[in-house]
Design an enzyme around this catalytic site. Sequence first.
Site, PDB file in Angstrom:
ATOM      1  CE  LYS A   9      -4.201  -2.418   2.116  1.00 17.18           C
ATOM      2  NZ  LYS A   9      -5.186  -1.890   3.101  1.00 17.18           N
ATOM      3  CE1 TYR A  49      -8.897  -3.101  -0.163  1.00 23.12           C
ATOM      4  CE2 TYR A  49      -8.320  -1.170  -0.639  1.00 23.12           C
ATOM      5  CZ  TYR A  49      -8.453  -2.272  -0.461  1.00 23.12           C
ATOM      6  OH  TYR A  49      -7.053  -2.698  -0.045  1.00 23.12           O
ATOM      7  CG  PHE A  57     -13.849   0.707   7.214  1.00 22.62           C
ATOM      8  CD1 PHE A  57     -13.176  -0.061   5.715  1.00 22.62           C
ATOM      9  CD2 PHE A  57     -14.544  -0.489   8.118  1.00 22.62           C
ATOM     10  CE1 PHE A  57     -13.074  -1.241   5.025  1.00 22.62           C
ATOM     11  CE2 PHE A  57     -14.568  -1.063   7.095  1.00 22.62           C
ATOM     12  CZ  PHE A  57     -14.256  -1.894   6.258  1.00 22.62           C
ATOM     13  NE  ARG A  85      -6.523 -13.805   5.522  1.00 19.06           N
ATOM     14  CZ  ARG A  85      -6.724 -12.630   5.300  1.00 19.06           C
ATOM     15  NH1 ARG A  85      -6.947 -11.612   4.191  1.00 19.06           N
ATOM     16  NH2 ARG A  85      -7.819 -11.635   6.275  1.00 19.06           N
ATOM     17  CB  THR A  91      -6.693  -5.879   9.182  1.00 14.18           C
ATOM     18  OG1 THR A  91      -7.558  -7.061   8.954  1.00 14.18           O
ATOM     19  CG2 THR A  91      -7.577  -5.147   8.544  1.00 14.18           C
ATOM     20  NE  ARG A 102      -2.185  -5.738   7.002  1.00 15.07           N
ATOM     21  CZ  ARG A 102      -3.343  -6.607   6.933  1.00 15.07           C
ATOM     22  NH1 ARG A 102      -3.319  -7.534   7.347  1.00 15.07           N
ATOM     23  NH2 ARG A 102      -3.680  -6.110   5.299  1.00 15.07           N
ATOM     24  CG  ASN A 112      -3.690  -2.462   6.632  1.00 15.40           C
ATOM     25  OD1 ASN A 112      -3.452  -1.749   5.719  1.00 15.40           O
ATOM     26  ND2 ASN A 112      -4.689  -3.258   6.754  1.00 15.40           N
ATOM     27  CG  HIS A 115      -5.307  -6.173   0.119  1.00 14.70           C
ATOM     28  ND1 HIS A 115      -6.586  -6.448   0.163  1.00 14.70           N
ATOM     29  CD2 HIS A 115      -5.226  -7.398  -0.653  1.00 14.70           C
ATOM     30  CE1 HIS A 115      -7.224  -7.262   0.079  1.00 14.70           C
ATOM     31  NE2 HIS A 115      -7.011  -7.384  -1.639  1.00 14.70           N
ATOM     32  CD  GLU A 126      -8.732  -9.689  -3.613  1.00 21.17           C
ATOM     33  OE1 GLU A 126      -7.498  -9.495  -3.586  1.00 21.17           O
ATOM     34  OE2 GLU A 126      -9.307  -8.958  -2.901  1.00 21.17           O
TER      35      GLU A 126
HETATM   36  P1  CMP Z   1      -7.369  -4.804   3.507  1.00 18.81           P
HETATM   37  O1  CMP Z   1      -6.731  -5.489   3.552  1.00 18.81           O
HETATM   38  O2  CMP Z   1      -6.510  -3.638   2.361  1.00 18.81           O
HETATM   39  O3  CMP Z   1      -8.873  -4.956   2.988  1.00 18.81           O
HETATM   40  C1  CMP Z   1      -9.155  -3.798   3.463  1.00 18.81           C
HETATM   41  C2  CMP Z   1      -9.393  -2.560   3.801  1.00 18.81           C
HETATM   42  O4  CMP Z   1     -10.294  -1.910   4.907  1.00 18.81           O
HETATM   43  C3  CMP Z   1      -8.796  -3.560   5.241  1.00 18.81           C
HETATM   44  O5  CMP Z   1      -7.239  -3.947   5.144  1.00 18.81           O
HETATM   45  C4  CMP Z   1      -7.866  -2.396   6.186  1.00 18.81           C
HETATM   46  O6  CMP Z   1      -7.035  -1.290   5.552  1.00 18.81           O
HETATM   47  C5  CMP Z   1      -9.300  -0.697   6.305  1.00 18.81           C
HETATM   48  N1  CMP Z   1      -9.914  -1.067   6.988  1.00 18.81           N
HETATM   49  C6  CMP Z   1     -10.463   0.128   7.776  1.00 18.81           C
HETATM   50  N2  CMP Z   1     -10.975   0.080   8.609  1.00 18.81           N
HETATM   51  C7  CMP Z   1     -11.148  -1.385   8.893  1.00 18.81           C
HETATM   52  C8  CMP Z   1     -11.997  -1.879   9.861  1.00 18.81           C
HETATM   53  N3  CMP Z   1     -13.074  -1.571  10.650  1.00 18.81           N
HETATM   54  N4  CMP Z   1     -12.177  -3.347   9.390  1.00 18.81           N
HETATM   55  C9  CMP Z   1     -10.982  -4.567   8.359  1.00 18.81           C
HETATM   56  N5  CMP Z   1     -10.969  -3.029   7.631  1.00 18.81           N
HETATM   57  C10 CMP Z   1     -10.642  -1.870   7.735  1.00 18.81           C
END
Ligand code: CMP
Length: 137
Positions: A9, A49, A57, A85, A91, A102, A112, A115, A126
Amino acid sequence: MERTLSIIKPDAVAKNVVGKILTRFEDAGLRVATTKKIQLSQADAEAFYAVHKERGFFADLVSFMISGPVVVSVLEGENAMAKNRELMGATNPKDAVAGTIRADFADSIDANAVHGSDSLENAEIEINFFFAQREIF
Ligand code: CMP
């Protein structure tokens, strides 16, 4: 052999840790089948997304993901989706186990660092979102 999609990211690209993150994948036995650095448009990020579009969010996530270039890669190997993962960690970096990407590189739940696809079905969707078959080796 499985394939999964990884995104490094904008926060991690700006920190100049792309090589360090790709090395973690390789050191864990995953192969980078293809990779490229791209700037997502608002429409790209909203489409990628879309599954989260009703979440509170979503707007912040989209604006963060277009705040700078990202590095998208296809990772290949045994259990590639789950392995990626595990390497990424939780996350929310506050919950990420020490030694995960992370925990080491991320600042917040939006910024973070990475992804990774969360299922094999989503991995295929994806990968196809970013790459043509002729770009994956
Ligand atoms: P990612 O794996 O890219 O998938 C969705 C993204 O939303 C996640 O990582 C986070 O960076 C972002 N995000 C922000 N707030 C939340 C939340 N409450 N729960 C899950 N993902 C979140």
